[in-house]
Design a protein around this motif. Structure first.
Motif, PDB file in Angstrom:
ATOM      1  N   ARG A  59       0.667  -1.431   0.617  1.00  0.00           N
ATOM      2  CA  ARG A  59      -0.039   0.239  -0.016  1.00  0.00           C
ATOM      3  C   ARG A  59       0.966   1.762   0.347  1.00  0.00           C
ATOM      4  NH1 ARG A  59      -5.565   1.386   4.306  1.00  0.00           N
ATOM      5  NH2 ARG A  59      -5.424   3.055   3.711  1.00  0.00           N
ATOM      6  N   ALA A  60       2.384   1.277   0.217  1.00  0.00           N
ATOM      7  CA  ALA A  60       2.904   2.344   0.531  1.00  0.00           C
ATOM      8  C   ALA A  60       3.892   2.393  -0.534  1.00  0.00           C
ATOM      9  CB  ALA A  60       4.124   2.056   1.423  1.00  0.00           C
ATOM     10  N   ARG A  61       3.744   1.734  -1.156  1.00  0.00           N
ATOM     11  CA  ARG A  61       4.663   1.553  -2.570  1.00  0.00           C
ATOM     12  C   ARG A  61       3.426   2.050  -3.457  1.00  0.00           C
ATOM     13  NH1 ARG A  61       7.493  -3.719  -3.453  1.00  0.00           N
ATOM     14  NH2 ARG A  61       9.451  -3.223  -2.500  1.00  0.00           N
ATOM     15  N   ARG A  62       2.296   2.245  -3.076  1.00  0.00           N
ATOM     16  CA  ARG A  62       1.303   1.965  -4.145  1.00  0.00           C
ATOM     17  C   ARG A  62       1.072   4.276  -3.924  1.00  0.00           C
ATOM     18  NH1 ARG A  62      -1.883  -2.326  -3.282  1.00  0.00           N
ATOM     19  NH2 ARG A  62      -3.227  -0.694  -1.861  1.00  0.00           N
ATOM     20  N   VAL A  63       1.225   4.883  -3.063  1.00  0.00           N
ATOM     21  CA  VAL A  63       1.119   5.915  -2.079  1.00  0.00           C
ATOM     22  C   VAL A  63       2.092   6.023  -2.755  1.00  0.00           C
ATOM     23  CG1 VAL A  63       0.995   7.266  -0.316  1.00  0.00           C
ATOM     24  CG2 VAL A  63      -0.821   5.140  -0.543  1.00  0.00           C
ATOM     25  N   VAL A  64       3.488   5.671  -2.242  1.00  0.00           N
ATOM     26  CA  VAL A  64       4.463   6.003  -3.290  1.00  0.00           C
ATOM     27  C   VAL A  64       5.516   5.323  -3.671  1.00  0.00           C
ATOM     28  CG1 VAL A  64       7.108   8.077  -2.755  1.00  0.00           C
ATOM     29  CG2 VAL A  64       5.050   7.548  -1.161  1.00  0.00           C
ATOM     30  N   PRO A  65       5.166   5.502  -5.393  1.00  0.00           N
ATOM     31  CA  PRO A  65       5.342   4.917  -6.174  1.00  0.00           C
ATOM     32  C   PRO A  65       6.641   5.120  -6.877  1.00  0.00           C
ATOM     33  CG  PRO A  65       3.709   6.253  -7.272  1.00  0.00           C
ATOM     34  CD  PRO A  65       3.511   6.320  -6.227  1.00  0.00           C
ATOM     35  N   LEU A  66       7.437   3.769  -7.462  1.00  0.00           N
ATOM     36  CA  LEU A  66       8.806   4.567  -7.434  1.00  0.00           C
ATOM     37  C   LEU A  66       9.113   4.872  -8.959  1.00  0.00           C
ATOM     38  CD1 LEU A  66      11.542   3.309  -6.777  1.00  0.00           C
ATOM     39  CD2 LEU A  66      11.508   1.283  -8.534  1.00  0.00           C
ATOM     40  N   SER A  67       8.609   5.628  -9.839  1.00  0.00           N
ATOM     41  CA  SER A  67       8.038   5.623 -10.717  1.00  0.00           C
ATOM     42  C   SER A  67       7.739   7.469 -10.091  1.00  0.00           C
ATOM     43  CB  SER A  67       7.182   5.458 -11.903  1.00  0.00           C
ATOM     44  OG  SER A  67       5.527   5.859 -11.157  1.00  0.00           O
ATOM     45  N   VAL A  68       7.965   7.970  -8.891  1.00  0.00           N
ATOM     46  CA  VAL A  68       8.123   9.268  -9.174  1.00  0.00           C
ATOM     47  C   VAL A  68       9.396   9.217  -7.955  1.00  0.00           C
ATOM     48  CG1 VAL A  68       6.691  10.323  -7.464  1.00  0.00           C
ATOM     49  CG2 VAL A  68       5.337   8.896  -8.234  1.00  0.00           C
ATOM     50  N   LEU A  69       9.650   8.106  -7.591  1.00  0.00           N
ATOM     51  CA  LEU A  69      11.156   8.139  -6.624  1.00  0.00           C
ATOM     52  C   LEU A  69      12.122   8.802  -7.519  1.00  0.00           C
ATOM     53  CD1 LEU A  69       9.627   5.777  -4.065  1.00  0.00           C
ATOM     54  CD2 LEU A  69      10.606   8.663  -3.464  1.00  0.00           C
ATOM     55  N   LEU A  70      12.373   8.448  -8.835  1.00  0.00           N
ATOM     56  CA  LEU A  70      13.226   8.035  -9.426  1.00  0.00           C
ATOM     57  C   LEU A  70      13.216   9.189  -9.931  1.00  0.00           C
ATOM     58  CD1 LEU A  70      13.270   4.847 -10.303  1.00  0.00           C
ATOM     59  CD2 LEU A  70      14.889   5.050  -9.243  1.00  0.00           C
ATOM     60  N   PRO A  71      12.137  10.102 -10.807  1.00  0.00           N
ATOM     61  CA  PRO A  71      12.997  11.288 -11.340  1.00  0.00           C
ATOM     62  C   PRO A  71      13.168  12.293 -10.113  1.00  0.00           C
ATOM     63  CG  PRO A  71      10.549  10.560 -12.320  1.00  0.00           C
ATOM     64  CD  PRO A  71      10.893   9.028 -10.724  1.00  0.00           C
ATOM     65  N   LEU A  72      12.203  12.049  -8.395  1.00  0.00           N
ATOM     66  CA  LEU A  72      12.902  13.154  -7.863  1.00  0.00           C
ATOM     67  C   LEU A  72      13.874  13.279  -7.331  1.00  0.00           C
ATOM     68  CD1 LEU A  72       9.332  12.936  -5.123  1.00  0.00           C
ATOM     69  CD2 LEU A  72      10.013  14.608  -6.356  1.00  0.00           C
ATOM     70  N   SER A  73      14.722  11.668  -7.281  1.00  0.00           N
ATOM     71  CA  SER A  73      15.966  11.794  -6.653  1.00  0.00           C
ATOM     72  C   SER A  73      16.777  12.953  -7.729  1.00  0.00           C
ATOM     73  CB  SER A  73      16.510  10.890  -6.675  1.00  0.00           C
ATOM     74  OG  SER A  73      16.380  10.126  -7.680  1.00  0.00           O
TER      75      SER A  73
END
Length: 139
Positions: A59-73
């Motif tokens: 559920r946490a992965r759905r809220v903060v998906p990897l597809s958002v985290l990679l561009p944010l980094s």
């Protein structure tokens, strides 16, 4: 896990929004006092990790998906480096904040804020990428 321990679950539900709010406070007041981007990034990531422990990893992965985290980094690094490049383009040295605004005080404030924002975004997203990468390996 957390569902079997109601005191921990309720405590985590109370602490998660407070932790996220405090992370924002540290981020936006880091240039004026103790704290800054690194500390705020760690606090925000810990808030999301506490949320993941509370509701479950998927559920946490759905809220903060990897597809958002990679561009944010990458965005955080670009904000940091871009602040230095803007200083160079305005005729100063790399990360010379004095040219970023109409007077030196505002320029210093803006430059430090942008640097701390870039660091905070990068630290938070990289910590969450590492957490999500390692948390699911034990299954």
């Amino acid at each position: 896990m957390m569902q079997e321990r109601p005191i921990l679950r309720i405590g985590a539900k109370i602490m998660t929004p407070i932790l996220l709010l405090f992370a924002l406070y540290v981020q936006f007041h880091g240039d004026l006092g103790p704290g800054g981007g690194f500390q705020a990034g760690v606090l925000f990531a810990v808030g999301v990790i506490l949320y993941a422990l509370l509701v479950g990893l998927e559920r946490a992965r759905r809220v903060v998906p990897l597809s958002v985290l990679l561009p944010l980094s990458a965005l955080g690094v670009l904000i940091y480096a871009g602040t230095g490049v803007v200083s160079l383009l305005l005729g100063g040295q790399y990360l010379d904040y004095s040219l970023l605004a109409h007077d030196v005080h505002h320029a210093q404030h803006l430059g430090i804020f942008m640097i701390e924002l870039g660091v905070g975004i990068t630290v938070c997203s990289v910590m969450l990428i590492l957490f999500f990468s390692f948390a699911g390996r034990g299954r």
